[in-house]
Scaffold this active site. Structure first.
Site, PDB file in Angstrom:
ATOM      1  N   HIS A 122       0.833  -1.327  -0.145  1.00 20.63           N
ATOM      2  CA  HIS A 122      -0.150  -0.065  -0.005  1.00 20.63           C
ATOM      3  C   HIS A 122       0.802   1.172   0.088  1.00 20.63           C
ATOM      4  O   HIS A 122       0.208   2.303  -0.145  1.00 20.63           O
ATOM      5  CB  HIS A 122      -0.824  -0.044   1.101  1.00 20.63           C
ATOM      6  CG  HIS A 122      -1.902  -0.870   1.347  1.00 20.63           C
ATOM      7  ND1 HIS A 122      -2.891  -1.314   0.154  1.00 20.63           N
ATOM      8  CD2 HIS A 122      -2.255  -1.965   2.012  1.00 20.63           C
ATOM      9  CE1 HIS A 122      -3.680  -2.125   0.575  1.00 20.63           C
ATOM     10  NE2 HIS A 122      -3.316  -2.864   1.566  1.00 20.63           N
ATOM     11  N   ASP A 159      -3.219 -10.735  -2.352  1.00 17.43           N
ATOM     12  CA  ASP A 159      -3.707 -10.138  -1.038  1.00 17.43           C
ATOM     13  C   ASP A 159      -5.310  -9.686  -1.182  1.00 17.43           C
ATOM     14  O   ASP A 159      -5.563  -9.242  -2.130  1.00 17.43           O
ATOM     15  CB  ASP A 159      -2.809  -8.805  -0.504  1.00 17.43           C
ATOM     16  CG  ASP A 159      -3.159  -8.375   0.725  1.00 17.43           C
ATOM     17  OD1 ASP A 159      -2.431  -8.773   1.706  1.00 17.43           O
ATOM     18  OD2 ASP A 159      -4.173  -7.801   0.825  1.00 17.43           O
ATOM     19  N   HIS A 161      -6.697  -7.167  -0.441  1.00 15.24           N
ATOM     20  CA  HIS A 161      -6.614  -5.802  -0.576  1.00 15.24           C
ATOM     21  C   HIS A 161      -5.689  -5.518  -1.812  1.00 15.24           C
ATOM     22  O   HIS A 161      -4.854  -5.859  -2.084  1.00 15.24           O
ATOM     23  CB  HIS A 161      -6.110  -4.900   0.698  1.00 15.24           C
ATOM     24  CG  HIS A 161      -6.749  -5.207   1.861  1.00 15.24           C
ATOM     25  ND1 HIS A 161      -6.429  -6.233   2.820  1.00 15.24           N
ATOM     26  CD2 HIS A 161      -7.795  -4.673   2.526  1.00 15.24           C
ATOM     27  CE1 HIS A 161      -7.066  -6.357   3.657  1.00 15.24           C
ATOM     28  NE2 HIS A 161      -7.961  -5.445   3.658  1.00 15.24           N
ATOM     29  N   ASP A 248      -5.043 -12.777   3.641  1.00 18.60           N
ATOM     30  CA  ASP A 248      -6.272 -12.261   4.298  1.00 18.60           C
ATOM     31  C   ASP A 248      -7.561 -12.500   3.523  1.00 18.60           C
ATOM     32  O   ASP A 248      -8.548 -11.706   3.827  1.00 18.60           O
ATOM     33  CB  ASP A 248      -5.934 -10.836   4.388  1.00 18.60           C
ATOM     34  CG  ASP A 248      -5.292  -9.942   3.342  1.00 18.60           C
ATOM     35  OD1 ASP A 248      -4.895 -10.634   2.366  1.00 18.60           O
ATOM     36  OD2 ASP A 248      -4.894  -9.028   3.660  1.00 18.60           O
TER      37      ASP A 248
END
Length: 339
Positions: A122, A159, A161, A248
């Site tokens: 990120h 991931d 996200h 996740d």
């Protein structure tokens, strides 16, 4: 997989009871030890990235701001990204671990895995966010460009996200193909990663997003990845492969709304091994410790040919949302790739 890059020093990035804490790495390493995996692979201690390594990706002001915050006692960089007094040095160590992972994989024509924190995907060129301080993968990629003169890279990020930082850093670069499968950004952080975000300028067509509806299953992921990954990788023909591994999306994870099972991590390890051969794996998310432990064991055993995965050969039960997503990706990317 022949090497794992890890250090107990990562615990000095002390985030307390934050979801991203040292308990994650402890759980992974403990499970690998208990399963006898650590006896079969090389464990390499990372070396910190240099300031020059950081500055190939991040602005000087960003690096100095993180350093200054940590030297003054640390604190929250934003509402969910915490830096402890030693986090600047440990973030450099995590970035250095990614560099060593890529270096090892390249030089030995093998698969290597950086089990590090803080995570990185990120972090943009000038901002820490989403638990991430520096962008570990991007720093390693730019190192390979500068030092080893590697030209073309494929990044696959699973991931849950969207790796907005990695995507932004390479958004205009036609020599870096970023493929991300993640939860629909309308329903999860960071709120970007739509199919229409395809790259810009010379990089148009080299940012391929696969946003999945909440409650998507292992079957849904297999259906769509089986049709996209190999054709795209074959046409792009990268010189080196990175994989951002995130756990996740598991059904037990508290930070997402997906329904992946342990089987997915065996499937995707097998898939990427067949596509890439040698690659650098970079740890990102995964916050249920039991799922994190089991799925790392399953992924690594599959990479090491200890476990065969037959799940993906079964008949798939695929949602209409997933079929529609694939159809839309086919339409949007028709000028660039055929699936």
């Amino acid at each position: 997989m022949t090497a794992l890059i890890y250090s107990d020093e990562y615990k000095k990035h002390d985030t307390g009871n934050h979801p991203e804490n040292q308990g994650r790495l402890n759980a992974i390493m403990s499970s690998l030890k208990n399963e006898g995996i650590l006896d079969k692979i090389d464990i390499i201690s990372p070396k910190p990235a240099t300031t020059a390594d950081l500055l190939r990706v991040h602005s000087k002001s960003h690096v100095e701001e993180v350093k200054s915050l940590c030297e003054s006692g640390g604190g929250y960089i934003d509402y969910d990204t915490f830096a402890a007094p030693e986090s600047y040095e440990i973030a450099k160590l995590a970035a250095g671990g990614a560099i060593q992972t890529a270096d090892f994989a390249l030089k030995n024509n093998e698969i290597a895995y950086s089990v590090a924190r803080p995570p990185g995907h990120h972090a943009t060129s000038d901002k820490s966010m989403g638990f991430c301080i520096f962008n570990n993968l991007a720093i390693a990629l730019e190192y390979l460009k500068a030092v080893h003169k590697i030209k073309k890279f494929l990044i696959f990020d699973f991931d849950v996200h969207y790796g907005n930082g990695t995507a932004e850093i390479f958004y205009n670069d036609p020599d870096v193909l970023y493929i991300s499968i993640h939860q629909d950004p309308r329903t999860i952080f960071p709120g970007s990663g739509f199919i229409e975000e395809t790259g810009s300028g010379k990089g148009e067509g080299y940012n391929l997003n696969i946003p999945m509806a909440p409650s998507s299953t292992t079957d849904d992921y297999i259906y769509i990845l089986d049709q996209i990954l190999e054709p795209v990788a074959s046409k792009f023909n990268a010189d080196f492969y990175f994989v951002d591994v995130g756990f996740d999306g598991h059904v037990d994870d508290p930070l997402s709304s997906m329904a992946l099972t342990d089987d997915f991590y065996g499937y995707i390890a097998n898939k990427m091994k067949n596509i890439a051969g040698n690659m650098a794996l970079i740890l990102e998310g995964g916050y249920d410790l039991n799922a994190l432990s089991r799925c790392n064991v399953k992924m690594i055993n599959t990479l090491n040919n200890i476990m065969t995965e037959d799940y993906y050969k079964q008949e798939l039960n695929v949602s209409e949302n997933t079929q529609n997503t694939f159809n839309k990706i086919t339409d949007v990317f028709s000028p660039f790739f055929e699936f």
